[in-house]
Structure formats: C-alpha cells, structure tokens
Design an enzyme around this catalytic site. Sequence first.
Site: not given
Ligand code: F6R
Length: 545
Positions: A147, A149, A154
């Site tokens: 999304n 973030h 968020e």
């Molecule tokens: C993790 C974090 C999140 C992830 C994001 C992507 O510390 O801050 O912003 O980087 O959700 O997650 P993955 O890499 O699991 O797709």
Amino acid sequence: MILSIEWGGFFMKLILCEDYDELSSKAAQIVAEQLKAKPDSVLGLATGATPVGMYRILVQMNRKKEIDFSKVKSFNLDEYYPISDANTQSYHYFMKENLFSKIDILPENTHILNGLADDPEAECERFEEMIESSGGIDLQVLGIGQNGHIGFNEPSVTLNSKTHLTPLTESTINANSRFFERYEDVPRQALTMGMGTIFRAKKIILLASGENKNKVVSELMNSDINTSVPATMLKLHPDVTLICDKTAYMSQYLGVDIGGTEIKFGVVDSSHKLVHRESIQTNCTNEKKLIGDIADKCREIMEKYPIAHIGVGTPGIIHDNKVAAVNLPFNNTELEKKLSSYLDMPVKVSNDANCAALGEAVCGAGKSAKNIIMITIGTGIGGGIIIGGKIYQGRGNAGEIGHMCIQIGGKECSCGLRGCWERYASVSALVENAEKAAKDNVDSVLHSIYNKNGELNGKLIFEALEKKCPAAQAVFSEYLHYLAAGIDSLILIFDPDMIVLSGGITGAGDKLINPLLKYVKSDIPIKISSLKSDAGIYGAALMGE
Ligand code: F6R
C-alpha cells in the site's frame, strides 16, 4: 542496469536487477561501501521478507572479514505493539535471527523500539533522542508495503513526522498475516520511525522485489507526491536509490501506432496510465528506413523505461505475420520478426484498428465490457473485434468490417468489390453524397456553404444540419440508415456488450449518436471512443499484458 529517473524536477537513482539475488547483492554492496567509507556508520535497518537476502550476504562478508560491524550502530525502523522480544514474529527476534547474532555488531549498539513499553509515547521520544545523539542515520534501508507504506507509515491524510505509535491498516495486517500462524495473531498497532525520522537519513536505499510490488512501484514512479502512497515522499529526499528486481518493476509496456504521417509511441504502466507519449514523422522512403526509425525510437524509450513488451499497430493487411500496407513501404514485411530481432525483445504486431479497439476495451469507453466492436469512421470504415477482452484476428485479418457487402452490385469500392459498407457509411461517402445534393439543390443552405468553401466536410455538413437545411437532412438520414444497417448486422453476428464509435465525425457527439439511435434496431449501448487518438497506442501496448 542503472537508470536515473526524473520526477518533476527531482532525480532518483534506480538500480534495476534481473532477480532477487542480484537485488540482494547490490543492496549488500551499498551497505558494505558505506561501512568501508565510515566504519562507525549509523545504519537504519528494515525487516520483512525483502532485506533477508541482503542480510545473508552481509553475514557472509562479515565472516570473510570483508566488512566490520564492530563500530556500527543500528536503529530499526519499527516494531509491532504490543509484542515481546521473545515472540518469533517480533522484529527483535527477526534481527537477531537474520543479522545481529551472526555478525560482530555489539548488542548495546543495536536499537529496536520496545514492543512492550508501558508508555509508548515516551519510548518513541527516547528512540528519537538516541538517533539524534548518535549523529543521525548515515544509511537507511527501506522496504515498501503493497500500500506504499515505509516503516509503518501507513497511507493517511496526514503523515506523522516523528517516531510514533500507529494503527496498522487492513492491507498491512493482511500482507503480514503470512508470517503469523493465525490472522488474529497479527498485532493491530506498531511503533515506527516517522517520515521526518526517515527523511533525516543522509542516504536511503529502497528495496522492492516480486510481482506483488508491481503496482506500488508503478505508483511510486508515476504519481505525484501524496500521502496515500507514503513512499512518494521520498522523491523529495536528495539521495535515494530504488533497488528493484524486474518482477517488481517490469510493468511497463511500449505501444507503437504507425500512421501514414506520424508514428506515435506511448508507455503504459500496469495501472493502465499513459506515462510517456511522443511521436515522429513517418518516413516512407523504404522499408529499412521506416523500421530503423521505429527501432531507434523504441531503443531511446527503452533507455528511460524498462519495457517488458512492445506492441505495434499498423495499417494494412496482416497474413502469416506479414504486413502489406498501401500507404507504407510494407510489402509482405515480416515486421514482428524484424523488430523483435532489432530490439532483442518480444514484439507483437496487429492491425491498428484492432489495437484501438483493445485500448478502448481495456481502458476507454468499453472498460466495463468484455466483448466490443469498435467502428472507426473516416475516409473508410475500419473495425476491431474484442472477444473476452482479447483481439479477435481470425487468420490475421479479421475486423475489415468496412468491406462487408451492404448493397449487392452497389457502388464500386477501392478494394475491387462492389457495395461495401464504407462506400455508404464512411465520412467520404457522406461528403460525396452531400456535395451531389448541394449541386442538385441550388437554393439550399448546403449549396451556399459548399459554394463559400469550395468543398464540404463533416463539420460543414453538421453546420447545414444545424440550420435545418432539408437537403442536408435528407443526405444525413440516408447516411444514418446505412450506418445503422451495418451496426445492426454486426450486433446480430457478434452480440457484443457494446459498440464503440471513433473517428473525426464522432466529435459531433450527441448530434450523431441521438439521431443514429433512432435507426439502430438493437438496444446495445453505442458509445463514442474516450481515448480518441491515443486508443491505438494504449491497445498496442496492452497486447503485452
Ligand atoms: C519492515 C517495514 C515495512 C516493510 C514492508 C515490506 O521493517 O518497515 O515497511 O519494509 O512492509 O515488507 P516485505 O519486505 O515483507 O514485503
């Protein structure tokens, strides 16, 4: 492949990698360079699936003594709340498992927000102060949520600048549920660095891997800065490198629409947005020159956009993948084969009217319909048939609806047949009949408009209709009669969800559609093309989807 992307005056470096392994090693290399340049660097670290490969390589490098973490300080982006360090899904646990327990970093130099803090606000303040007193983050590693973030910032109307406690959105809870045994186990809140905290890092690398990041990467690349895709804020940071693998990035298609006077090129992304558009003049000197011009422009565009597929729409007849076009130097030209080998990537060629129909069906007037017939009314009549969202080509040449017979033994057509629909329902046919009526009715408004201009065209005929000229009305009624007869036949054969009309005459809008509907027997919706002259590039590009 390293590209520099311009975003409204801001530049971001993009490292485009073949696959996840390359992404991991490129990211690890940047971290390693940072540590070599400044052994007491302050690192901002991320968790999630994406950086796991990078951590694995950093561990190997550390074991081989290529890099040293003994003076490094680290601050993690975020932690669930509430969660204990011992929970296998906590980011404390993740970092210990994937990095800290395997390298020579001092435990007291690693900092992760306390997921069980009694006073989360105080915990956030303490964290901010610690980052500040350590001299600030030198290199921040980020992942990106589906999304948009970053950290757990968020999408929202306003974004928090400082480290804070935040509720997680449904989309993030869903995405992260893959790591938990049960959906209910995913914490609904988290502590996270704020946008300002992240922004103060001197250098940022943003990692994106896999098809599920395709849409968000495309949004990041092509949207203006906005709080509903928080990662777009990074466009304002002076030193961000996006490291992407092809599956996360390759969502852009190049569409080429060859015309007699100009060739249009457009890049369409996975959210069906036209992100780039340009054109060149058609140079018809010979086949080699024309194909060379197209290939050169495609190559130039491919340097700026990592294109997954190229689609080409061309006028003419296509049989056995060979193109024959009257106004172009294509004489049984193997266009698809030649362009694919020049450009070293898959190229698909189809008739230009088919492409326009596909464009309208996927992202234009026919967006809600699966089966459409598009009728292009101009000098002749062209058509495109879309069945189940795909071009119907027959053996290659389907859709030549302008040459279906509407009058046995009727008017001679340039195709050699008689009584073709376009001889009665094209704009040329309308003009031909109107000019004859103007000459035959010397007292008519049509006659005086004809005399004044020395010719008639669609616009002038509508001017006479506005003035309620009976001669013009008679010609127009006959025209609509033929246009409607052809449309009804097509509806009977294909039973489509919708008919889409395009071509200059559709600029008349309701003045064409309303009287036409009185002649058409079927009640299937008849709409006017919404993509106008861009329909061809959209459709050509989308043949790759
Ligand atoms: C993790 C974090 C999140 C992830 C994001 C992507 O510390 O801050 O912003 O980087 O959700 O997650 P993955 O890499 O699991 O797709």
